[in-house]
Design a protein around this motif. Structure first.
Motif, PDB file in Angstrom:
ATOM      1  N   GLU A 124     -36.142   9.272 -19.900  1.00  0.00           N
ATOM      2  CA  GLU A 124     -35.851   7.356 -19.582  1.00  0.00           C
ATOM      3  C   GLU A 124     -34.271   7.476 -19.922  1.00  0.00           C
ATOM      4  O   GLU A 124     -33.460   6.813 -19.344  1.00  0.00           O
ATOM      5  CB  GLU A 124     -36.531   6.455 -20.247  1.00  0.00           C
ATOM      6  N   PHE A 125     -33.922   7.980 -21.182  1.00  0.00           N
ATOM      7  CA  PHE A 125     -32.539   7.762 -21.874  1.00  0.00           C
ATOM      8  C   PHE A 125     -31.518   8.475 -20.930  1.00  0.00           C
ATOM      9  O   PHE A 125     -30.432   8.008 -21.029  1.00  0.00           O
ATOM     10  CB  PHE A 125     -32.630   8.101 -23.195  1.00  0.00           C
ATOM     11  N   VAL A 126     -31.934   9.748 -20.592  1.00  0.00           N
ATOM     12  CA  VAL A 126     -31.048  10.482 -19.618  1.00  0.00           C
ATOM     13  C   VAL A 126     -30.386   9.657 -18.328  1.00  0.00           C
ATOM     14  O   VAL A 126     -29.275   9.570 -18.016  1.00  0.00           O
ATOM     15  CB  VAL A 126     -31.454  11.841 -18.905  1.00  0.00           C
ATOM     16  N   ARG A 127     -31.305   8.731 -17.817  1.00  0.00           N
ATOM     17  CA  ARG A 127     -31.002   8.157 -16.720  1.00  0.00           C
ATOM     18  C   ARG A 127     -30.217   6.729 -17.089  1.00  0.00           C
ATOM     19  O   ARG A 127     -29.646   5.992 -16.208  1.00  0.00           O
ATOM     20  CB  ARG A 127     -32.166   7.609 -16.076  1.00  0.00           C
ATOM     21  N   GLU A 128     -30.270   6.403 -18.381  1.00  0.00           N
ATOM     22  CA  GLU A 128     -29.289   5.216 -18.907  1.00  0.00           C
ATOM     23  C   GLU A 128     -27.893   5.672 -18.819  1.00  0.00           C
ATOM     24  O   GLU A 128     -27.527   6.559 -19.541  1.00  0.00           O
ATOM     25  CB  GLU A 128     -29.559   4.706 -20.327  1.00  0.00           C
ATOM     26  N   SER A 129     -27.057   4.818 -18.397  1.00  0.00           N
ATOM     27  CA  SER A 129     -25.725   4.764 -18.552  1.00  0.00           C
ATOM     28  C   SER A 129     -25.235   4.235 -19.828  1.00  0.00           C
ATOM     29  O   SER A 129     -25.970   3.442 -20.572  1.00  0.00           O
ATOM     30  CB  SER A 129     -24.793   4.203 -17.234  1.00  0.00           C
ATOM     31  N   GLY A 130     -24.062   4.219 -20.165  1.00  0.00           N
ATOM     32  CA  GLY A 130     -23.441   3.711 -21.399  1.00  0.00           C
ATOM     33  C   GLY A 130     -23.549   2.107 -21.657  1.00  0.00           C
ATOM     34  O   GLY A 130     -23.901   1.560 -22.846  1.00  0.00           O
ATOM     35  N   ASP A 131     -23.529   1.443 -20.675  1.00  0.00           N
ATOM     36  CA  ASP A 131     -24.012  -0.212 -20.550  1.00  0.00           C
ATOM     37  C   ASP A 131     -25.308  -0.483 -20.605  1.00  0.00           C
ATOM     38  O   ASP A 131     -25.839  -1.731 -20.458  1.00  0.00           O
ATOM     39  CB  ASP A 131     -23.139  -0.776 -19.670  1.00  0.00           C
ATOM     40  N   GLY A 132     -26.330   0.533 -20.530  1.00  0.00           N
ATOM     41  CA  GLY A 132     -27.687   0.287 -20.670  1.00  0.00           C
ATOM     42  C   GLY A 132     -28.331   0.056 -19.199  1.00  0.00           C
ATOM     43  O   GLY A 132     -29.500   0.098 -18.910  1.00  0.00           O
ATOM     44  N   THR A 133     -27.523   0.012 -18.062  1.00  0.00           N
ATOM     45  CA  THR A 133     -28.088   0.112 -16.648  1.00  0.00           C
ATOM     46  C   THR A 133     -28.304   1.610 -16.410  1.00  0.00           C
ATOM     47  O   THR A 133     -28.204   2.509 -17.135  1.00  0.00           O
ATOM     48  CB  THR A 133     -26.983  -0.271 -15.874  1.00  0.00           C
ATOM     49  N   VAL A 134     -29.181   1.759 -15.392  1.00  0.00           N
ATOM     50  CA  VAL A 134     -29.559   2.944 -14.803  1.00  0.00           C
ATOM     51  C   VAL A 134     -28.425   3.632 -14.098  1.00  0.00           C
ATOM     52  O   VAL A 134     -27.939   3.213 -13.130  1.00  0.00           O
ATOM     53  CB  VAL A 134     -30.981   2.853 -14.068  1.00  0.00           C
ATOM     54  N   ALA A 135     -28.182   5.262 -14.644  1.00  0.00           N
ATOM     55  CA  ALA A 135     -27.280   5.767 -13.967  1.00  0.00           C
ATOM     56  C   ALA A 135     -27.883   6.469 -12.694  1.00  0.00           C
ATOM     57  O   ALA A 135     -29.071   6.921 -12.612  1.00  0.00           O
ATOM     58  CB  ALA A 135     -26.916   7.013 -14.917  1.00  0.00           C
ATOM     59  N   THR A 136     -27.098   6.087 -11.256  1.00  0.00           N
ATOM     60  CA  THR A 136     -27.642   6.737 -10.116  1.00  0.00           C
ATOM     61  C   THR A 136     -26.920   8.092  -9.714  1.00  0.00           C
ATOM     62  O   THR A 136     -27.120   8.519  -8.654  1.00  0.00           O
ATOM     63  CB  THR A 136     -27.517   5.676  -9.143  1.00  0.00           C
ATOM     64  N   ASP A 137     -25.965   8.439 -10.382  1.00  0.00           N
ATOM     65  CA  ASP A 137     -25.140   9.703 -10.243  1.00  0.00           C
ATOM     66  C   ASP A 137     -25.584  10.718 -10.820  1.00  0.00           C
ATOM     67  O   ASP A 137     -24.655  12.001 -10.572  1.00  0.00           O
ATOM     68  CB  ASP A 137     -23.521   9.303 -10.288  1.00  0.00           C
ATOM     69  N   LEU A 138     -26.569  11.035 -11.228  1.00  0.00           N
ATOM     70  CA  LEU A 138     -27.131  12.166 -11.919  1.00  0.00           C
ATOM     71  C   LEU A 138     -28.116  12.759 -11.259  1.00  0.00           C
ATOM     72  O   LEU A 138     -28.978  11.910 -10.499  1.00  0.00           O
ATOM     73  CB  LEU A 138     -27.452  11.926 -13.412  1.00  0.00           C
ATOM     74  N   PRO A 139     -28.374  14.013 -11.283  1.00  0.00           N
ATOM     75  CA  PRO A 139     -29.543  14.671 -10.678  1.00  0.00           C
ATOM     76  C   PRO A 139     -30.836  14.348 -11.330  1.00  0.00           C
ATOM     77  O   PRO A 139     -30.764  14.184 -12.586  1.00  0.00           O
ATOM     78  CB  PRO A 139     -29.402  16.199 -10.875  1.00  0.00           C
ATOM     79  N   ALA A 140     -31.865  14.199 -10.763  1.00  0.00           N
ATOM     80  CA  ALA A 140     -33.217  14.018 -11.360  1.00  0.00           C
ATOM     81  C   ALA A 140     -33.460  15.231 -12.348  1.00  0.00           C
ATOM     82  O   ALA A 140     -33.172  16.468 -11.977  1.00  0.00           O
ATOM     83  CB  ALA A 140     -34.198  14.153 -10.256  1.00  0.00           C
ATOM     84  N   VAL A 141     -34.279  15.085 -13.218  1.00  0.00           N
ATOM     85  CA  VAL A 141     -34.829  15.839 -14.509  1.00  0.00           C
ATOM     86  C   VAL A 141     -36.228  16.075 -14.611  1.00  0.00           C
ATOM     87  O   VAL A 141     -36.794  14.739 -14.429  1.00  0.00           O
ATOM     88  CB  VAL A 141     -34.129  15.469 -15.659  1.00  0.00           C
TER      89      VAL A 141
END
Length: 234
Positions: A124-141
């Motif tokens: 879950e935290f890997v998907r979080e961006s610095g402002d607490g929103t969900v990052a959409t530019d990262l590969p799935a893990v």
């Protein structure tokens, strides 16, 4: 090829906790990879240099500083998983990670009594961006976590080495910031040199240094002893 992640410096009273992630195939690693605690400092540094110079290895490092560790709205389990997540994100941002099919397998040394809970939170935290929103530019893990992974898995062991070398380098830099004292030691509460540094610094300044984790009981003990000493003298 997959990603291993671990941290170093969870327990010290001085300096940051450091998380590291290594993306590699086990065959690309030096043959004597092991948990960093079981390797001599010179060998850790040599392995770290080899990993960083290798064409088919990617490294991500993240620092969790004392000011963040001391925040009252967090705890060490959360800080550990967030630190590991930052390191994973840094490794995922490399060109090597971009070559891989998704999802990318992540193996973590579990920093929680519950291995499944740690794996879920890390995912879950890997998907979080610095402002607490969900990052959409990262590969799935695809995350798994286990206790002792730094000893059992060579890629996690490599991450433990990178994390330890990075923390040691930061501690050497912090030591240089306090030339009036005889050294910080390892930064662990059980280290006599670390406790001696804290006592001397508090005696001079009436407060613990910025490199200390103020919320640690060791700092309270040193401050209380200094206060009692002052009362006795009065």
């Amino acid at each position: 090829m997959y990603l291993g992640v671990d941290e170093a410096g969870k327990g010290p009273v001085l300096g940051p906790m450091v998380a590291a992630a290594v993306l590699a195939a086990p065959a690309a690693l030096p043959p004597d990879i092991d948990d960093s605690k079981r390797l001599a400092p010179a060998r850790r540094e040599a392995i770290d240099a080899t990993l960083r110079d290798a064409a088919r290895v990617a490294v991500g490092v993240a620092f969790v500083e004392p000011a963040e560790i001391d925040r009252p709205d967090t705890d060490m389990n959360t800080l550990t998983v967030r630190g590991q997540a930052r390191a994973v994100r840094n490794a995922l941002a490399t060109d090597l990670a971009a070559e891989l099919d998704e999802p990318i397998r992540v193996v973590a040394d579990a920093g929680d009594t519950s291995e499944p809970r740690f794996a879920r939170r890390l995912s879950e935290f890997v998907r979080e961006s610095g402002d607490g929103t969900v990052a959409t530019d990262l590969p799935a893990v695809d995350v798994s976590a286990s206790h002792g992974a730094d000893e059992a898995d060579p890629v996690v062991g490599a991450a433990s080495v990178v994390a330890k070398v990075a923390r040691d380098a930061r501690m050497a830099s912090i030591d240089d910031d306090y030339p009036a004292y005889d050294g910080l030691g390892s930064g662990y509460p059980s280290d006599p040199a670390t406790r001696s540094f804290l006592r001397a610094y508090v005696a001079d300044h009436g407060a613990v240094p910025d490199c200390a984790r103020r919320s640690w009981a060791t700092c309270d003990d040193v401050l209380a002893a200094a206060e009692q000493s002052g009362l006795d003298e009065f």
